[in-house]
Enzyme design. Structure first.
Site, PDB file in Angstrom:
ATOM      1  N   GLU A 242       0.608  -1.554  -0.089  1.00  0.00           N
ATOM      2  CA  GLU A 242      -0.047   0.349   0.068  1.00  0.00           C
ATOM      3  C   GLU A 242       0.405   1.543  -0.068  1.00  0.00           C
ATOM      4  O   GLU A 242       1.761   1.143  -0.131  1.00  0.00           O
ATOM      5  CB  GLU A 242      -1.171   0.033   0.758  1.00  0.00           C
ATOM      6  CG  GLU A 242      -1.926   1.159   0.966  1.00  0.00           C
ATOM      7  CD  GLU A 242      -3.002   1.433  -0.726  1.00  0.00           C
ATOM      8  OE1 GLU A 242      -1.930   1.921  -1.155  1.00  0.00           O
ATOM      9  OE2 GLU A 242      -4.146   0.484  -0.641  1.00  0.00           O
ATOM     10  N   ASP A 318      -7.074  -0.141  -3.741  1.00  0.00           N
ATOM     11  CA  ASP A 318      -8.024   0.761  -3.713  1.00  0.00           C
ATOM     12  C   ASP A 318      -9.105   0.730  -4.872  1.00  0.00           C
ATOM     13  O   ASP A 318      -9.564   1.890  -5.451  1.00  0.00           O
ATOM     14  CB  ASP A 318      -7.387   2.485  -3.607  1.00  0.00           C
ATOM     15  CG  ASP A 318      -6.482   2.854  -4.625  1.00  0.00           C
ATOM     16  OD1 ASP A 318      -6.720   1.808  -5.333  1.00  0.00           O
ATOM     17  OD2 ASP A 318      -5.416   3.685  -4.485  1.00  0.00           O
TER      18      ASP A 318
HETATM   19  O1  AHR Z   1       0.435   1.024  -3.197  1.00  0.00           O
HETATM   20  C1  AHR Z   1       0.563   0.998  -4.250  1.00  0.00           C
HETATM   21  C2  AHR Z   1      -1.641   1.884  -3.902  1.00  0.00           C
HETATM   22  O2  AHR Z   1      -1.057   2.714  -4.297  1.00  0.00           O
HETATM   23  C3  AHR Z   1      -2.078  -0.080  -4.166  1.00  0.00           C
HETATM   24  O3  AHR Z   1      -2.258  -0.583  -5.020  1.00  0.00           O
HETATM   25  C4  AHR Z   1      -3.344   1.683  -4.580  1.00  0.00           C
HETATM   26  O4  AHR Z   1      -3.992   0.773  -3.250  1.00  0.00           O
HETATM   27  C5  AHR Z   1      -2.472   2.801  -4.100  1.00  0.00           C
HETATM   28  O5  AHR Z   1      -3.020   3.615  -5.488  1.00  0.00           O
END
Ligand code: AHR
Length: 520
Positions: A242, A318
């Site tokens: 994340e 996300d």
């Molecule tokens: O960590 C990379 C990305 O960042 C994740 O998959 C996403 O949730 C956020 O936009």
């Protein structure tokens, strides 16, 4: 405590060695056989003391005794669904059921079942931080026939993730949360990836939103460089933790994480308190390598982890959905698997024998050699891929053709500009110009050095779809192959929306015999 940990690791290693021995004596005995596995990856993880808590595959059972449904497809003609199961316990998927159910219509994959009995199935991902392109902001479902491969010589289908496609389960059972240990592996198509966020499989947020550093722990595969990257031009296996794809302890570059682009890639991420690893290898042969093994990233928020325990496939935490890739199988475990256990799983994967088609990989191509490519469709077996200036078509070439016509139909095989496991084709008589697709049509163009040109000019060789010669798959549009249609050259999908995607004669039109060059 340290002593207990050591003896637990010893027991795990001993059991893993035992599992390997069992494997060597009994699994998927050889290519082309339909023998059921006596032991699957999840049996090996269980023996290692780190059982599967999610097990997903559209290609095979992941337990020796599993005979339940692997996935469900829905057809467009009447919106009815069908479960696809292994042909027998522990065996490969019964793709023939899908083929007859989906005949004369199209199908999407609606459910990828969980083989562990925990009901951690994957279904169409809902909207989150980002909307998907389907109704209600959901992501698209995968075309069920876009990723055909073979396993043990038998046709099966993978999950083809075009940008906008995604699967998720936000209400899981038994998946690691907080800083709990877990492991996971997945098998991907190493030639199908992009630089969009984020082709992931693994642990993510339960509300489909970015809940901050450390709220995910998933395998990422692709060549986005926004957060992290490794050696070469990618693709890389990284951990999506994340707000960061990590290739090692540092944000950004870590030299130890290599580009890996085998046609079938085994990708592994595992994590426990202040410790995690990236491992990977060729899913068709050989052993796993460890690309990182150490402390959590030296960036705030990842120690301790705050995993939430949802499961994603093909998207970011996300619901970012700009990524592409192909998934064949994958599991998540409870507990941090030992390297020995994973090595046994890799042996099981290799023994399962993934391949691209019943015809294998076609005629081997030698980088630096010159070839000509002859059409195999009945209409056109005297025609060769040819250029006339920048226009590319098929033309009849014979021993009495002019020297120019012969040279126009001769191609130097180069290592793929966009993926060195694949190929690019440079004109014999127009140095520096390559076959390249644009708006799906192929023309001859000078290499402008861009990554887009490199991808557009790269094709992966497979056995010919009609059983003759070779078919050449576009590296960046992986459901499309070099095809002649009305004597012009395209990249075409089977039964897609363009006229040149016509299913009629598709297999013949995308199959090319590699011949000696008209101009050596
Ligand atoms: O960590 C990379 C990305 O960042 C994740 O998959 C996403 O949730 C956020 O936009």
């Amino acid at each position: 405590m340290a002593q207990r940990l050591r003896s637990r690791r010893l027991r795990t290693a001993v059991l893993a060695v035992a599992a390997t021995a069992a494997l060597v004596t009994g699994v998927f005995v050889s290519a082309g056989t339909s023998q059921a596995a006596t032991s699957g990856p999840c049996d090996i993880y269980a023996n290692g003391g780190t059982p599967c808590v999610a097990a997903h595959s559209t290609t095979r059972a992941l337990y020796g005794s599993y005979s339940g449904p692997l996935y469900q497809v829905r057809r467009a003609s009447d919106n009815t669904t069908k479960d696809i199961a292994p042909v027998s316990a522990g065996s490969y998927a019964n793709a023939a059921t899908q083929d007859s159910f989906c005949a004369n219509t199209s199908c999407v994959i609606t459910i990828i079942y969980d083989q562990t009995g925990r009901n951690n199935r994957l279904t169409q991902a809902p909207p989150g931080g980002f909307n998907g392109p389907a109704a209600g902001g959901y992501d698209n479902l995968a075309n069920a026939t876009a990723a055909p491969v073979t396993i043990g010589g038998h046709k099966v289908y993978g999950v083809f993730v075009a940008p906008g496609t995604g699967y998720r389960n936000n209400n899981t059972n038994g998946i690691a949360t907080g800083d709990q240990p877990e492991g996971m592996y997945a098998i991907f198509d190493g030639t199908h990836y992009n630089g969009g966020c984020c082709f992931d499989y693994g642990n993510a947020e339960r509300n489909s939103r970015d809940n901050g550093n450390g709220t995910m722990e998933a395998i990422y595969f692709g060549n986005i460089k926004v957060w992290g990257y490794g050696a070469g031009n990618g693709p890389w296996i990284m951990a999506d933790l994340e707000n960061g794809l990590y290739s090692g302890v540092n944000a950004g570059y870590n030299a130890g994480d290599p580009s890996i682009s085998n046609r079938f890639v085994t990708a592994i991420i595992k994590g426990e308190p202040n410790h995690w690893s990236i491992r990977g290898g060729n899913a068709q042969s050989g052993n796993l390598s460890t690309f990182y093994n150490g402390a959590r990233p030296n960036v705030a928020g990842y120690n301790p982890m705050k995993k939430e325990g949802a499961i994603i496939l093909g998207i970011g935490g996300d619901n970012s959905n700009g990524s592409a890739g192909t998934f064949y199988e994958g599991v998540m475990t409870s507990g941090y698997p030992s390297d020995a256990t994973e090595n046994s799983v890799q042996a099981n994967i290799v023994a399962a024998n993934y391949n691209t088609s019943g015809q294998g990989t076609g005629t081997p191509l030698t980088v630096g050699s010159t070839i000509s490519l002859r059409a195999t469709t009945a209409c056109c077996t005297t025609r060769y891929i040819n250029h006339s200036g920048s226009a590319v078509n098929t033309a009849v070439v014979s021993s009495s053709s002019s020297a120019t016509d012969k040279a126009n139909a001769s191609w130097i095989v180069r290592a793929g500009l966009g993926n060195s496991s694949c190929y690019s084709f440079e004109s014999k008589n127009t140095s520096g110009q390559y076959l390249r697709h644009q708006n799906y049509q192929i023309s001859l163009q000078s290499n402008d050095g861009s990554s887009l040109f490199a991808a557009d000019a790269t094709f992966c060789s497979e056995g010919g779809k009609n059983g003759q010669g070779n078919s050449f798959r576009s590296v960046n549009f992986s459901d499309r192959y070099i095809r002649h249609y009305s004597n012009l050259l395209y990249i075409a999908s089977n039964g897609g929306t363009n006229t040149w995607d016509s299913a009629n004669l598709w297999s013949d039109d995308v199959s090319w015999v590699v011949t000696a060059p008209w101009t050596p």
